[in-house]
Design a protein around this motif. Sequence first.
Motif, short mmCIF file in Angstrom:
data_model
loop_
_atom_site.label_atom_id
_atom_site.label_comp_id
_atom_site.label_asym_id
_atom_site.label_seq_id
_atom_site.Cartn_x
_atom_site.Cartn_y
_atom_site.Cartn_z
N SER A 245 0.34 45.48 -15.20
CA SER A 245 -0.21 44.34 -14.47
C SER A 245 0.94 43.48 -13.97
N TYR A 246 0.64 42.61 -13.00
CA TYR A 246 1.69 41.75 -12.46
C TYR A 246 1.10 40.41 -12.04
N ASN A 247 1.99 39.42 -11.86
CA ASN A 247 1.62 38.06 -11.44
C ASN A 247 2.54 37.62 -10.32
N LEU A 248 1.99 36.87 -9.38
CA LEU A 248 2.75 36.26 -8.30
C LEU A 248 2.33 34.79 -8.20
N ALA A 249 3.29 33.91 -7.98
CA ALA A 249 2.96 32.49 -7.90
C ALA A 249 3.94 31.77 -6.98
N LEU A 250 3.44 30.72 -6.33
CA LEU A 250 4.30 29.82 -5.56
C LEU A 250 3.68 28.44 -5.60
N GLY A 251 4.54 27.43 -5.47
CA GLY A 251 4.04 26.07 -5.52
C GLY A 251 5.12 25.06 -5.25
N GLN B 184 2.79 23.66 -13.79
CA GLN B 184 2.98 23.00 -12.52
C GLN B 184 1.65 22.82 -11.78
N SER B 185 1.53 21.68 -11.11
CA SER B 185 0.43 21.46 -10.18
C SER B 185 0.82 22.05 -8.82
N ASN B 186 -0.07 21.92 -7.83
CA ASN B 186 0.23 22.39 -6.46
C ASN B 186 0.69 23.84 -6.46
N MET B 187 -0.04 24.69 -7.19
CA MET B 187 0.35 26.09 -7.33
C MET B 187 -0.77 27.02 -6.88
N ILE B 188 -0.38 28.14 -6.29
CA ILE B 188 -1.28 29.26 -6.03
C ILE B 188 -0.74 30.45 -6.81
N ARG B 189 -1.62 31.11 -7.57
CA ARG B 189 -1.18 32.20 -8.43
C ARG B 189 -2.16 33.37 -8.35
N PHE B 190 -1.60 34.58 -8.26
CA PHE B 190 -2.39 35.81 -8.29
C PHE B 190 -2.04 36.61 -9.53
#
Length: 380
Positions: free
Chosen positions: A168-174, A153-159
Amino acid sequence: MFNKSALAVVIASAFALPAHADIKNVDIYGQIAISAWTGADWATVDANGGYENPIKIENESRIGFRGSKDFANGPKFIWQIESGNVGESGGDGKLGVRDTFGGFEWEGIGKVRAGRMLTPLYEVLDWPYSSISTGKVMDWRGDIIGGGNYDRQSNMIRFDSANHSGFSYNLALGRGNNTNDASSNFYGLGAHYNTGPLTLHATYEKGTDRKIEEGHFYGTQKTAEAKTDELLTHSKGTGDSNAYLLGFELNFDNGLGFYGAYKRLTADYTDMDLDVSGVGTSQLNGMSQDSYTLATIYNTGLWQFKLAYAANLKPEFETAAGDFKVSEFSDSIISGQVMYFLDDSAVAYVRPYYLQRRGLSVVQDGDKEFGLGMGVEYYF
């Protein structure tokens, strides 16, 4: 022959970068991947009502650029620009089609990126759980109308967090529909834990106000007398989706490995009607579908052997007239691979598979098929 640093200088010159451009930490990478396949994914009906099944050449070659810069007055900056695969006509090979982002990285904390990337759920769904042709079933080819998860996906912010004692972990929204539709968004998270040979994955993704166009899909209904096609048609509307994935990997020092995953997709619909051939039209409130995959790997010397199975189970429809499952809307595949390492950066492989697909992604009216692929991949 140019090395990567020299090639980076040539590319920078070609784009007329200013004299002070910093290209010392630029890495050029990619793959040349050519394969030949026989199978019914692209089959067409011939003049006699049968199916023409030509051999298809698949070109997954691509190139990318990535780098980093330790800012004098700020954190470490990271970036990447990646082209799409060449594909059938070359139209998808332009830069930016695959992972393309910019962000910052902090040692011991993690990295935050903005741009175009894989969602946390799809990153593990794509690999390892959709490898060696099992993606024809386990990947996005389920029957949830409007889709049950996103992929890149475009328009995404991911940590992405750093590794903390194996965790470990990941967080994303977009944005969901990739437009200025403020109500269409997605939220994703993933958690991963590694200890010894075992790695565990748990991921979740929610999508809101997914735009759905009018469409239809087929199934096959078997009765005591005959096998007949069953057609379902749906109106346009919107859907809220939920996707869950739990998976494991086991890799032992003796070359033996196993992996498996369970995936559940659900959707709730607004202003959607479903018309079932021979039954009638009813308001469609929701759908759900479960999938799973299991695989084993064995590495010995320059050879790798892999066998995998994946299945999409019967989707359940929730309508105003009642809930039901379409008995023949299940998909399954058994896929194998024999791979030989030509070099540390190159492989040759043979991948046979046996596929049964029905429902939204029907192939040859749901008939089972045998397919075979052979290819060479070189990574640089």
